[in-house]
Design a protein around this motif. Structure first.
Motif, short mmCIF file in Angstrom:
data_model
loop_
_atom_site.label_atom_id
_atom_site.label_comp_id
_atom_site.label_asym_id
_atom_site.label_seq_id
_atom_site.Cartn_x
_atom_site.Cartn_y
_atom_site.Cartn_z
N ARG A 168 7.26 -3.61 7.82
CA ARG A 168 8.06 -2.70 8.63
C ARG A 168 7.19 -1.66 9.29
O ARG A 168 7.36 -1.34 10.48
N LEU A 169 6.24 -1.09 8.56
CA LEU A 169 5.34 -0.09 9.15
C LEU A 169 4.54 -0.69 10.31
O LEU A 169 4.41 -0.08 11.37
N ALA A 170 4.01 -1.89 10.09
CA ALA A 170 3.21 -2.53 11.13
C ALA A 170 4.03 -2.81 12.39
O ALA A 170 3.49 -2.81 13.50
N ALA A 171 5.32 -3.04 12.22
CA ALA A 171 6.18 -3.35 13.36
C ALA A 171 6.59 -2.10 14.14
O ALA A 171 7.06 -2.22 15.28
N LEU A 172 6.43 -0.94 13.56
CA LEU A 172 6.92 0.29 14.19
C LEU A 172 5.97 0.88 15.23
O LEU A 172 6.40 1.67 16.06
N VAL A 227 11.83 9.40 2.28
CA VAL A 227 11.48 7.98 2.43
C VAL A 227 10.21 7.69 1.66
O VAL A 227 9.34 8.57 1.49
N LEU A 228 10.11 6.47 1.15
CA LEU A 228 8.89 5.94 0.54
C LEU A 228 8.30 4.90 1.47
O LEU A 228 9.02 4.20 2.18
N MET A 229 6.97 4.80 1.47
CA MET A 229 6.28 3.84 2.34
C MET A 229 5.18 3.14 1.57
O MET A 229 4.62 3.69 0.61
N ASP A 230 4.84 1.95 2.03
CA ASP A 230 3.68 1.24 1.49
C ASP A 230 2.42 2.01 1.89
O ASP A 230 2.09 2.12 3.07
#
Length: 320
Positions: A10-14, A97-100
């Motif tokens: 998800r992070l990479a897609a943002l 929010v939490l993130m990788d």
């Protein structure tokens, strides 16, 4: 309370790498961030390794990155670095929010390095229309992501040679990377450094990985792989003859062995060392005939700037 978790995918897609560089540049140009005002990184022992905690605060958002570093894991087929990032609202300190954290680091670290390279190149001699000659020292995930970021942000052909410390690593890296985004990558030798306009050192080596005599007078050299006052990827002679830039002077004097192995902190305090804000805001001039050196250690404000921008995009696209 249910706290959303943004996965690596998800992070990479943002955001693209040019987007992430833009996040950092806007924060530095607006004055939202002063790199000299940031919390130090905190290390603590953990089973089979150590914890790395990186907290920082802002007017609207604050955040903490928690990583584990397990040196034995790769031999067991497991990641060396794992962790999570927590973004908090500053007004009530509630987690939002939490993130990788690994993917966040793989986005912000190359973007920080390439932001510096971009502005160091702009302050130097015109490279002309030919492909930019690049040498990458290192063959791990950060080396791969730095090369992707450099290609995307400079948006011009690169002639890339890669060298590694393990037999066959450079050949495998070159085969894996060639063809991606039009990249031409080959396994190289230390002699390729002689003609390189950009040299990227992305290793975990505790001793220098470059020969000072091979680095061209106007080259840009970025070293971001080794952290700690006793570890250095760059030879002291190269650092002493270069125009030096860092993320922040304060963090460099704590952790940048590339600098601290070349001169004492007292000696550095009397010399002009630019930080990332100086570079982005045009307060840096290169000396003709001297290489430009960027030494990075990683800072919590970078995580916060990128994490905040990614979360806001996530909210916009998901309507939350």
């Amino acid at each position: 309370m249910t706290i959303p978790f943004l996965t690596a995918d998800r992070l990479a897609a943002l955001a693209t790498y040019p987007d992430v560089v833009g996040f950092l540049e806007r924060a530095l140009r607006s004055g939202e961030v002063d790199p000299e005002v940031d919390s130090p990184r905190l290390f603590s022992p953990a089973p089979r390794g150590e914890f790395l905690v990186m907290p920082t605060s802002g007017q609207t958002w604050s955040g903490v990155k928690l990583l584990t570093i397990a040196p034995e894991n790769p031999a067991r087929g497991l990641p060396k670095i794992q962790g999570v990032y927590t973004l908090f609202a500053s007004d009530d300190l509630a987690p939002r929010v939490l993130m990788d954290a690994v993917e966040l680091t793989l986005l912000r670290t190359p973007a920080t390095t390439v932001t510096a390279i971009k502005h160091l190149l702009a302050a130097g001699p015109d490279l002309g229309p030919e492909p930019i000659r690049v040498v990458v020292v290192g063959t791990g995930p950060q080396a791969e992501r730095h090369l992707h970021c450099l290609s995307a942000v400079l948006d011009r052909p690169l002639d890339v040679a890669v060298t590694g410390r393990r037999p066959g690593a450079a050949e495998a890296f070159a085969e894996r990377m060639s063809g991606h985004e039009g990249l031409a990558v080959r396994a190289g030798t230390p002699d390729d450094v002689r003609d390189a306009a950009v040299v990227l050192c992305v290793t975990s080596s505790s001793t220098p990985v470059l020969d000072d005599a091979l680095v061209a007078a106007d080259a840009v050299v970025a070293a971001i792989g080794s952290h700690g006052a006793q570890r250095a990827e760059l030879p002291a002679a190269l650092v002493r003859r270069g125009d030096v830039a860092v993320e922040a002077r304060a963090s460099a004097m704590r952790e940048a062995g590339n600098l601290l192995q070349a001169r004492t902190g007292e000696e550095w305090s009397a010399l002009p060392v630019a930080n990332l804000s100086d570079l982005v805001n045009g307060r840096f001039e290169r000396t003709p005939g001297r290489p430009a050196i960027f030494s990075g250690v990683g800072m919590a404000w970078e995580d916060l700037v990128v994490a905040t921008a990614l979360y806001q995009r996530h909210q916009e696209t998901d309507g939350q």
